[in-house]
Design a protein around this motif. Structure first.
Motif, PDB file in Angstrom:
ATOM      1  N   UNK A 246       0.830  -1.214   0.000  1.00 22.47           N
ATOM      2  CA  UNK A 246       0.000   0.000   0.000  1.00 22.47           C
ATOM      3  C   UNK A 246       0.860   1.257   0.000  1.00 22.47           C
ATOM      4  N   UNK A 247       1.979   1.222   0.704  1.00 22.56           N
ATOM      5  CA  UNK A 247       2.867   2.385   0.742  1.00 22.56           C
ATOM      6  C   UNK A 247       3.431   2.685  -0.643  1.00 22.56           C
ATOM      7  N   UNK A 248       3.853   1.644  -1.326  1.00 28.66           N
ATOM      8  CA  UNK A 248       4.371   1.820  -2.694  1.00 28.66           C
ATOM      9  C   UNK A 248       3.277   2.363  -3.608  1.00 28.66           C
ATOM     10  N   UNK A 249       2.066   1.797  -3.468  1.00 25.77           N
ATOM     11  CA  UNK A 249       0.952   2.249  -4.300  1.00 25.77           C
ATOM     12  C   UNK A 249       0.578   3.693  -3.981  1.00 25.77           C
ATOM     13  N   UNK A 250       0.654   4.078  -2.712  1.00 28.81           N
ATOM     14  CA  UNK A 250       0.323   5.453  -2.321  1.00 28.81           C
ATOM     15  C   UNK A 250       1.295   6.444  -2.943  1.00 28.81           C
ATOM     16  N   UNK A 251       2.582   6.073  -3.004  1.00 28.52           N
ATOM     17  CA  UNK A 251       3.589   6.944  -3.616  1.00 28.52           C
ATOM     18  C   UNK A 251       3.349   7.073  -5.118  1.00 28.52           C
ATOM     19  N   UNK A 252       3.026   5.963  -5.762  1.00 27.78           N
ATOM     20  CA  UNK A 252       2.835   5.964  -7.219  1.00 27.78           C
ATOM     21  C   UNK A 252       1.570   6.705  -7.624  1.00 27.78           C
ATOM     22  N   UNK A 253       0.475   6.484  -6.874  1.00 27.86           N
ATOM     23  CA  UNK A 253      -0.831   7.027  -7.276  1.00 27.86           C
ATOM     24  C   UNK A 253      -1.139   8.396  -6.685  1.00 27.86           C
ATOM     25  N   UNK A 254      -0.458   8.763  -5.609  1.00 30.36           N
ATOM     26  CA  UNK A 254      -0.752  10.015  -4.888  1.00 30.36           C
ATOM     27  C   UNK A 254      -2.206  10.054  -4.410  1.00 30.36           C
ATOM     28  N   UNK A 255      -2.742   8.888  -4.100  1.00 26.45           N
ATOM     29  CA  UNK A 255      -4.136   8.783  -3.672  1.00 26.45           C
ATOM     30  C   UNK A 255      -4.250   8.953  -2.165  1.00 26.45           C
ATOM     31  N   UNK A 256      -5.166   9.823  -1.732  1.00 26.60           N
ATOM     32  CA  UNK A 256      -5.397  10.018  -0.299  1.00 26.60           C
ATOM     33  C   UNK A 256      -5.933   8.745   0.344  1.00 26.60           C
ATOM     34  N   UNK A 257      -6.782   8.027  -0.379  1.00 29.27           N
ATOM     35  CA  UNK A 257      -7.335   6.785   0.143  1.00 29.27           C
ATOM     36  C   UNK A 257      -6.250   5.737   0.334  1.00 29.27           C
ATOM     37  N   UNK A 258      -5.293   5.694  -0.592  1.00 34.12           N
ATOM     38  CA  UNK A 258      -4.204   4.739  -0.461  1.00 34.12           C
ATOM     39  C   UNK A 258      -3.283   5.117   0.693  1.00 34.12           C
ATOM     40  N   UNK A 259      -3.077   6.403   0.907  1.00 35.60           N
ATOM     41  CA  UNK A 259      -2.285   6.847   2.063  1.00 35.60           C
ATOM     42  C   UNK A 259      -2.971   6.406   3.352  1.00 35.60           C
ATOM     43  N   UNK A 260      -4.285   6.570   3.407  1.00 35.38           N
ATOM     44  CA  UNK A 260      -5.041   6.166   4.593  1.00 35.38           C
ATOM     45  C   UNK A 260      -4.944   4.662   4.805  1.00 35.38           C
ATOM     46  N   UNK A 261      -5.033   3.907   3.715  1.00 33.02           N
ATOM     47  CA  UNK A 261      -4.942   2.456   3.830  1.00 33.02           C
ATOM     48  C   UNK A 261      -3.547   2.013   4.243  1.00 33.02           C
ATOM     49  N   UNK A 262      -2.520   2.724   3.757  1.00 28.50           N
ATOM     50  CA  UNK A 262      -1.147   2.398   4.159  1.00 28.50           C
ATOM     51  C   UNK A 262      -0.968   2.654   5.660  1.00 28.50           C
ATOM     52  N   UNK A 263      -1.467   3.808   6.115  1.00 26.92           N
ATOM     53  CA  UNK A 263      -1.385   4.119   7.551  1.00 26.92           C
ATOM     54  C   UNK A 263      -2.147   3.085   8.368  1.00 26.92           C
ATOM     55  N   UNK A 264      -3.292   2.676   7.844  1.00 23.64           N
ATOM     56  CA  UNK A 264      -4.111   1.655   8.495  1.00 23.64           C
ATOM     57  C   UNK A 264      -3.322   0.369   8.681  1.00 23.64           C
ATOM     58  N   UNK A 265      -2.669  -0.105   7.614  1.00 23.54           N
ATOM     59  CA  UNK A 265      -1.955  -1.377   7.678  1.00 23.54           C
ATOM     60  C   UNK A 265      -0.711  -1.303   8.560  1.00 23.54           C
ATOM     61  N   UNK A 266       0.007  -0.167   8.496  1.00 23.68           N
ATOM     62  CA  UNK A 266       1.172  -0.028   9.370  1.00 23.68           C
ATOM     63  C   UNK A 266       0.746   0.012  10.838  1.00 23.68           C
ATOM     64  N   UNK A 267      -0.386   0.675  11.106  1.00 22.75           N
ATOM     65  CA  UNK A 267      -0.903   0.714  12.484  1.00 22.75           C
ATOM     66  C   UNK A 267      -1.288  -0.684  12.943  1.00 22.75           C
ATOM     67  N   UNK A 268      -1.942  -1.439  12.063  1.00 22.03           N
ATOM     68  CA  UNK A 268      -2.331  -2.806  12.412  1.00 22.03           C
ATOM     69  C   UNK A 268      -1.109  -3.680  12.668  1.00 22.03           C
ATOM     70  N   UNK A 269      -0.085  -3.532  11.827  1.00 24.39           N
ATOM     71  CA  UNK A 269       1.129  -4.328  12.006  1.00 24.39           C
ATOM     72  C   UNK A 269       1.791  -4.013  13.347  1.00 24.39           C
ATOM     73  N   UNK A 270       1.852  -2.722  13.680  1.00 27.75           N
ATOM     74  CA  UNK A 270       2.411  -2.343  14.973  1.00 27.75           C
ATOM     75  C   UNK A 270       1.586  -2.879  16.129  1.00 27.75           C
ATOM     76  N   UNK A 271       0.279  -2.866  15.946  1.00 18.02           N
ATOM     77  CA  UNK A 271      -0.601  -3.347  17.012  1.00 18.02           C
ATOM     78  C   UNK A 271      -0.449  -4.848  17.246  1.00 18.02           C
ATOM     79  N   UNK A 272      -0.147  -5.597  16.171  1.00 16.24           N
ATOM     80  CA  UNK A 272       0.046  -7.038  16.348  1.00 16.24           C
ATOM     81  C   UNK A 272       1.223  -7.304  17.281  1.00 16.24           C
ATOM     82  N   UNK A 273       2.236  -6.435  17.256  1.00 17.79           N
ATOM     83  CA  UNK A 273       3.373  -6.591  18.170  1.00 17.79           C
ATOM     84  C   UNK A 273       2.888  -6.448  19.617  1.00 17.79           C
ATOM     85  N   UNK A 274       2.035  -5.453  19.853  1.00 15.94           N
ATOM     86  CA  UNK A 274       1.486  -5.281  21.196  1.00 15.94           C
ATOM     87  C   UNK A 274       0.659  -6.494  21.608  1.00 15.94           C
TER      88      UNK A 274
END
Length: 305
Positions: A17-45
């Motif tokens: 999603x991060x790569x796609x957000x950079x390529x597309x400049x899409x706000x929705x993709x940025x939100x989805x990238x942030x979403x997935x990184x937050x989820x990944x961090x939360x799995x550590x917790x």
């Protein structure tokens, strides 16, 4: 295993999603990238929650360390709210005034499709486990996920469900942007993803707080415990019963009981200890404390329904 699968899926999805957000400049993709990184961090917790909550009880913690799981899961839920919801909503608001076209939308659709498959696999695993456990307890899957003390399973279930819904919202927002040429649709997609994450975070935060402060056991669980106590040949009746979660699927039970027979005080004390030890052999019981009932106290009745 549920958390590990979700963690690996989120890492792969977050990178894509991060790569796609950079390529597309899409706000929705940025939100989805942030979403997935937050989820990944939360799995550590959540992994920390499982590890620390599983420690056996000792002299300093006679009720065990199970509540650690609720604490770390609460931290993870706040992570969803801050790193996921707030970032997505703020970025979407900032992008509302943008007028640029969608760049390389095909890349976004491909990444969203792959993410849907990976998130779907993780969610399916959580759903299958939840359905099996709900069936064993005679409950609906939704009620079980909301009420279960297994905070890790609930977190993964809701995070993966939110991820799937978020992917649909993001894809729809990009499509509307592409069809209409109105960039605001893409920004709205980011805001909607943020609102979705906020709702999930609030649900998880509220449930963890309830378990931390000591929520009462569900009526069905209370009935099962009471019925199990009365099924013991040493117990004639139960006049008081308190059940409290001290960790995921770990119970602290306090009960006042009337023992069968008319033994001497010393023998009664020994019998009480024997019954306590027998009850604590159950995998779901952390500690049980029994005391004797007073003759004029009314007996409790437990319905199997």
């Amino acid at each position: 295993m549920t958390v590990i699968i979700a963690f690996l899926a989120n890492i792969l999805v977050a990178i894509a999603k991060t790569i796609a957000a950079v390529i597309t400049s899409s706000a929705s993709m940025v939100a989805e990238a942030a979403h997935s990184w937050a989820d990944a961090g939360n799995e550590i917790f959540l992994l920390i929650a499982d590890r620390r909550g599983a420690r056996t009880k000792d002299a300093r913690h006679p009720l065990g360390y199970g509540r650690n799981a609720f604490v770390w899961s609460l931290i993870a839920a706040f992570g969803i709210f801050t790193a996921g919801a707030i970032v997505s909503i703020m970025h979407g608001i900032q992008e509302l005034s943008e007028t640029g076209p969608v760049e390389s939308p095909l890349v976004a659709y491909i990444v969203l499709g792959i993410a849907f498959v990976l998130e779907g696999a993780s969610f399916t695993q959580a759903m299958v486990k939840s359905r099996r456990l709900a069936k064993e307890r005679g409950s609906s899957t939704w009620d079980f996920v909301l009420e279960t003390s297994d905070t890790t399973l609930r977190a993964v279930f809701f995070e993966d469900a939110a991820a799937l819904i978020g992917l649909v919202l993001a894809g729809g927002a990009i499509l509307l942007h592409q069809i209409t040429g109105v960039a605001a649709w893409d920004a709205v997609g980011s805001i909607l993803v943020g609102i979705l994450l906020a709702v999930v975070a609030i649900i998880l935060i509220s449930r963890n707080i309830e378990f931390l402060v000591g929520t009462t056991a569900a009526p069905k669980l209370r009935a099962r415990v009471g019925t199990a106590l009365l099924a013991l040949p040493q117990i004639e009746r139960v006049t008081y019963l308190h059940i409290e979660y001290v960790g995921p699927n770990r119970l602290f039970i306090v009960a006042e009981v009337d023992l069968a027979g008319d033994a001497l005080e010393h023998d009664v004390a020994r019998r009480l200890r024997d019954v306590e030890q027998r009850i604590e052999e159950h995998e779901a019981v952390e500690t049980v404390v029994l005391s004797l009932s007073v003759d004029d106290e009314p007996s409790l009745e437990f319905s199997a329904s």
